[in-house]
Design a protein around this motif. Structure first.
Motif, PDB file in Angstrom:
ATOM      1  N   GLY A 128    -109.500  30.117 -21.284  1.00  0.00           N
ATOM      2  CA  GLY A 128    -110.497  30.857 -22.053  1.00  0.00           C
ATOM      3  C   GLY A 128    -110.180  32.339 -22.116  1.00  0.00           C
ATOM      4  O   GLY A 128    -110.305  32.975 -23.166  1.00  0.00           O
ATOM      5  N   GLY A 129    -109.754  32.924 -21.001  1.00  0.00           N
ATOM      6  CA  GLY A 129    -109.410  34.339 -20.977  1.00  0.00           C
ATOM      7  C   GLY A 129    -108.182  34.656 -21.799  1.00  0.00           C
ATOM      8  O   GLY A 129    -108.129  35.670 -22.511  1.00  0.00           O
ATOM      9  N   THR A 130    -107.166  33.775 -21.724  1.00  0.00           N
ATOM     10  CA  THR A 130    -105.953  33.994 -22.519  1.00  0.00           C
ATOM     11  C   THR A 130    -106.262  33.902 -24.012  1.00  0.00           C
ATOM     12  O   THR A 130    -105.778  34.720 -24.817  1.00  0.00           O
ATOM     13  CB  THR A 130    -104.883  32.955 -22.136  1.00  0.00           C
ATOM     14  OG1 THR A 130    -104.619  33.055 -20.735  1.00  0.00           O
ATOM     15  CG2 THR A 130    -103.598  33.196 -22.910  1.00  0.00           C
ATOM     16  N   ALA A 131    -107.064  32.915 -24.393  1.00  0.00           N
ATOM     17  CA  ALA A 131    -107.436  32.771 -25.805  1.00  0.00           C
ATOM     18  C   ALA A 131    -108.241  33.985 -26.274  1.00  0.00           C
ATOM     19  O   ALA A 131    -108.034  34.490 -27.388  1.00  0.00           O
ATOM     20  CB  ALA A 131    -108.258  31.490 -25.995  1.00  0.00           C
ATOM     21  N   ALA A 132    -109.139  34.481 -25.413  1.00  0.00           N
ATOM     22  CA  ALA A 132    -109.929  35.659 -25.779  1.00  0.00           C
ATOM     23  C   ALA A 132    -109.037  36.874 -25.973  1.00  0.00           C
ATOM     24  O   ALA A 132    -109.223  37.653 -26.921  1.00  0.00           O
ATOM     25  CB  ALA A 132    -110.967  35.931 -24.685  1.00  0.00           C
ATOM     26  N   PHE A 133    -108.056  37.042 -25.087  1.00  0.00           N
ATOM     27  CA  PHE A 133    -107.132  38.171 -25.206  1.00  0.00           C
ATOM     28  C   PHE A 133    -106.324  38.075 -26.503  1.00  0.00           C
ATOM     29  O   PHE A 133    -106.138  39.072 -27.226  1.00  0.00           O
ATOM     30  CB  PHE A 133    -106.192  38.207 -24.007  1.00  0.00           C
ATOM     31  CG  PHE A 133    -105.190  39.320 -24.054  1.00  0.00           C
ATOM     32  CD1 PHE A 133    -105.583  40.626 -23.799  1.00  0.00           C
ATOM     33  CD2 PHE A 133    -103.865  39.056 -24.362  1.00  0.00           C
ATOM     34  CE1 PHE A 133    -104.658  41.660 -23.852  1.00  0.00           C
ATOM     35  CE2 PHE A 133    -102.934  40.083 -24.423  1.00  0.00           C
ATOM     36  CZ  PHE A 133    -103.329  41.392 -24.160  1.00  0.00           C
ATOM     37  N   ALA A 134    -105.846  36.852 -26.821  1.00  0.00           N
ATOM     38  CA  ALA A 134    -105.058  36.666 -28.044  1.00  0.00           C
ATOM     39  C   ALA A 134    -105.910  36.950 -29.289  1.00  0.00           C
ATOM     40  O   ALA A 134    -105.447  37.607 -30.234  1.00  0.00           O
ATOM     41  CB  ALA A 134    -104.506  35.236 -28.084  1.00  0.00           C
ATOM     42  N   ILE A 135    -107.139  36.476 -29.293  1.00  0.00           N
ATOM     43  CA  ILE A 135    -108.026  36.728 -30.440  1.00  0.00           C
ATOM     44  C   ILE A 135    -108.314  38.224 -30.577  1.00  0.00           C
ATOM     45  O   ILE A 135    -108.310  38.780 -31.677  1.00  0.00           O
ATOM     46  CB  ILE A 135    -109.352  35.938 -30.273  1.00  0.00           C
ATOM     47  CG1 ILE A 135    -109.071  34.439 -30.364  1.00  0.00           C
ATOM     48  CG2 ILE A 135    -110.360  36.351 -31.340  1.00  0.00           C
ATOM     49  CD1 ILE A 135    -110.271  33.568 -29.991  1.00  0.00           C
ATOM     50  N   HIS A 136    -108.525  38.873 -29.434  1.00  0.00           N
ATOM     51  CA  HIS A 136    -108.807  40.316 -29.460  1.00  0.00           C
ATOM     52  C   HIS A 136    -107.609  41.088 -30.000  1.00  0.00           C
ATOM     53  O   HIS A 136    -107.773  42.009 -30.822  1.00  0.00           O
ATOM     54  CB  HIS A 136    -109.158  40.776 -28.048  1.00  0.00           C
ATOM     55  CG  HIS A 136    -109.273  42.264 -27.924  1.00  0.00           C
ATOM     56  ND1 HIS A 136    -110.322  42.969 -28.485  1.00  0.00           N
ATOM     57  CD2 HIS A 136    -108.463  43.182 -27.312  1.00  0.00           C
ATOM     58  CE1 HIS A 136    -110.162  44.253 -28.228  1.00  0.00           C
ATOM     59  NE2 HIS A 136    -109.043  44.405 -27.525  1.00  0.00           N
ATOM     60  N   ARG A 137    -106.405  40.726 -29.546  1.00  0.00           N
ATOM     61  CA  ARG A 137    -105.202  41.425 -30.033  1.00  0.00           C
ATOM     62  C   ARG A 137    -105.026  41.214 -31.526  1.00  0.00           C
ATOM     63  O   ARG A 137    -104.709  42.147 -32.274  1.00  0.00           O
ATOM     64  CB  ARG A 137    -103.958  40.915 -29.281  1.00  0.00           C
ATOM     65  CG  ARG A 137    -103.847  41.379 -27.859  1.00  0.00           C
ATOM     66  CD  ARG A 137    -103.512  42.878 -27.794  1.00  0.00           C
ATOM     67  NE  ARG A 137    -102.230  43.147 -28.436  1.00  0.00           N
ATOM     68  CZ  ARG A 137    -101.066  43.137 -27.797  1.00  0.00           C
ATOM     69  NH1 ARG A 137    -101.038  42.889 -26.492  1.00  0.00           N
ATOM     70  NH2 ARG A 137     -99.941  43.408 -28.432  1.00  0.00           N
ATOM     71  N   TYR A 138    -105.221  39.983 -31.970  1.00  0.00           N
ATOM     72  CA  TYR A 138    -105.072  39.682 -33.406  1.00  0.00           C
ATOM     73  C   TYR A 138    -106.108  40.451 -34.226  1.00  0.00           C
ATOM     74  O   TYR A 138    -105.784  41.054 -35.256  1.00  0.00           O
ATOM     75  CB  TYR A 138    -105.242  38.180 -33.631  1.00  0.00           C
ATOM     76  CG  TYR A 138    -105.149  37.771 -35.090  1.00  0.00           C
ATOM     77  CD1 TYR A 138    -103.904  37.578 -35.693  1.00  0.00           C
ATOM     78  CD2 TYR A 138    -106.304  37.600 -35.850  1.00  0.00           C
ATOM     79  CE1 TYR A 138    -103.812  37.225 -37.034  1.00  0.00           C
ATOM     80  CE2 TYR A 138    -106.220  37.238 -37.179  1.00  0.00           C
ATOM     81  CZ  TYR A 138    -104.974  37.049 -37.768  1.00  0.00           C
ATOM     82  OH  TYR A 138    -104.901  36.705 -39.096  1.00  0.00           O
ATOM     83  N   ALA A 139    -107.357  40.467 -33.746  1.00  0.00           N
ATOM     84  CA  ALA A 139    -108.416  41.159 -34.497  1.00  0.00           C
ATOM     85  C   ALA A 139    -108.187  42.664 -34.496  1.00  0.00           C
ATOM     86  O   ALA A 139    -108.448  43.337 -35.512  1.00  0.00           O
ATOM     87  CB  ALA A 139    -109.771  40.827 -33.883  1.00  0.00           C
ATOM     88  N   SER A 140    -107.666  43.213 -33.383  1.00  0.00           N
ATOM     89  CA  SER A 140    -107.428  44.658 -33.314  1.00  0.00           C
ATOM     90  C   SER A 140    -106.363  45.096 -34.300  1.00  0.00           C
ATOM     91  O   SER A 140    -106.451  46.175 -34.891  1.00  0.00           O
ATOM     92  CB  SER A 140    -107.011  45.052 -31.889  1.00  0.00           C
ATOM     93  OG  SER A 140    -108.041  44.752 -30.970  1.00  0.00           O
ATOM     94  N   ARG A 141    -105.361  44.258 -34.487  1.00  0.00           N
ATOM     95  CA  ARG A 141    -104.273  44.622 -35.411  1.00  0.00           C
ATOM     96  C   ARG A 141    -104.710  44.542 -36.868  1.00  0.00           C
ATOM     97  O   ARG A 141    -104.090  45.121 -37.746  1.00  0.00           O
ATOM     98  CB  ARG A 141    -103.084  43.693 -35.189  1.00  0.00           C
ATOM     99  CG  ARG A 141    -102.369  43.944 -33.855  1.00  0.00           C
ATOM    100  CD  ARG A 141    -101.263  42.945 -33.642  1.00  0.00           C
ATOM    101  NE  ARG A 141    -100.578  43.190 -32.368  1.00  0.00           N
ATOM    102  CZ  ARG A 141     -99.629  42.406 -31.883  1.00  0.00           C
ATOM    103  NH1 ARG A 141     -99.256  41.321 -32.553  1.00  0.00           N
ATOM    104  NH2 ARG A 141     -99.056  42.705 -30.741  1.00  0.00           N
ATOM    105  N   HIS A 142    -105.786  43.792 -37.133  1.00  0.00           N
ATOM    106  CA  HIS A 142    -106.225  43.616 -38.514  1.00  0.00           C
ATOM    107  C   HIS A 142    -107.541  44.350 -38.808  1.00  0.00           C
ATOM    108  O   HIS A 142    -108.134  44.158 -39.877  1.00  0.00           O
ATOM    109  CB  HIS A 142    -106.381  42.130 -38.829  1.00  0.00           C
ATOM    110  CG  HIS A 142    -105.081  41.388 -38.844  1.00  0.00           C
ATOM    111  ND1 HIS A 142    -104.446  40.955 -37.685  1.00  0.00           N
ATOM    112  CD2 HIS A 142    -104.265  41.036 -39.869  1.00  0.00           C
ATOM    113  CE1 HIS A 142    -103.314  40.354 -38.003  1.00  0.00           C
ATOM    114  NE2 HIS A 142    -103.168  40.384 -39.312  1.00  0.00           N
ATOM    115  N   ASP A 143    -108.015  45.165 -37.821  1.00  0.00           N
ATOM    116  CA  ASP A 143    -109.226  45.964 -38.094  1.00  0.00           C
ATOM    117  C   ASP A 143    -108.904  47.106 -39.059  1.00  0.00           C
ATOM    118  O   ASP A 143    -107.848  47.693 -39.012  1.00  0.00           O
ATOM    119  CB  ASP A 143    -109.788  46.525 -36.780  1.00  0.00           C
ATOM    120  CG  ASP A 143    -110.552  45.452 -36.013  1.00  0.00           C
ATOM    121  OD1 ASP A 143    -110.909  44.443 -36.632  1.00  0.00           O
ATOM    122  OD2 ASP A 143    -110.759  45.650 -34.785  1.00  0.00           O
TER     123      ASP A 143
END
Length: 232
Positions: A217-232
């Protein structure tokens, strides 16, 4: 005395101490039920000071498990404190503090103290951070030992459901603390990831649900956060 000690103790002796005391009253009562002596019960709280590990101790002892297996299981249950220690202690260090205080702080790291220290110490001067944490955690540690003794002594007057309810208050309190501290997107995603993955993994491998839920769950959250940060 550094004012950080008093500040930490003052902030601990409120809701955190009350909730933790309730849990340890339940633990003391359960220990009495399975035949532990008062001194062994108090020593288990002083030495382990983590309800999951202490409940493992009680359950395995009552089932007649070998001492080595009990010690190993309790030790493994404390592995979760390693990342907490690694993340917190660098934030508490100051040149004036000796190693003895750092080792004391490491022994006192538990969920409530860790969350409060991660939230409060960035607001404090560097020299006050370690004293604040030691004051906070040491107050809770002493309250826990006293509550354990009280629970042991009043075990006969508590219904079984009340003992279990006392113990269950701690994880509920920890969850509320983490929810109140989830002020960033990645923290909210991490909590949501653990909440989804933990129960799913429990259906497949109950013994790995906490570790696997947190890791996946933590790894998936980190990956989603990184992806969303790059596309903000």
């Amino acid at each position: 005395m550094n004012p950080g000690y008093r500040l930490g103790a003052r902030e601990a002796l409120g809701t955190p101490a009350a909730v933790l005391a309730a849990g340890y009253v339940g633990y003391g009562a359960l220990s009495s039920d399975v035949g532990f002596s008062l001194w062994a019960t108090l020593l288990s709280t002083a030495a382990i000071w983590a309800l999951p590990g202490q409940l493992i101790l009680v359950e395995m002892s009552s089932s007649g498990a070998p001492l080595f297996a009990i010690l190993l299981a309790v030790a493994f249950s404390a592995v979760r404190f390693l990342p907490m220690t690694v993340s917190l202690l660098p934030a508490l260090r100051a040149p004036a503090h000796g190693r003895a205080k750092e080792f004391l702080a490491a022994h006192l790291i538990a969920m409530t103290g860790w969350i409060m220290a991660m939230r409060r110490t960035p607001e404090l001067p560097v020299a006050d951070r370690l004293p604040y944490f030691i004051g906070f955690a040491l107050a809770l540690w002493l309250v826990s030992i006293a509550a354990t003794g009280a629970g042991f002594l009043i075990a006969g007057s508590l219904p079984p459901v009340t003992k279990s309810a006392f113990v269950f208050m701690n994880p509920v309190y920890f969850l509320l603390l983490m929810l109140s501290d989830a002020r960033t997107r990645v923290m909210a995603l991490s909590l949501a990831g653990g909440a989804v993955c933990g129960p799913l993994i429990y259906l497949l491998a109950p013994q790995w649900s906490v570790l696997g839920g947190g890791l996946i769950g933590g790894t998936a959250a980190f990956a989603i956060h990184r992806y969303a940060s790059r596309h903000d």
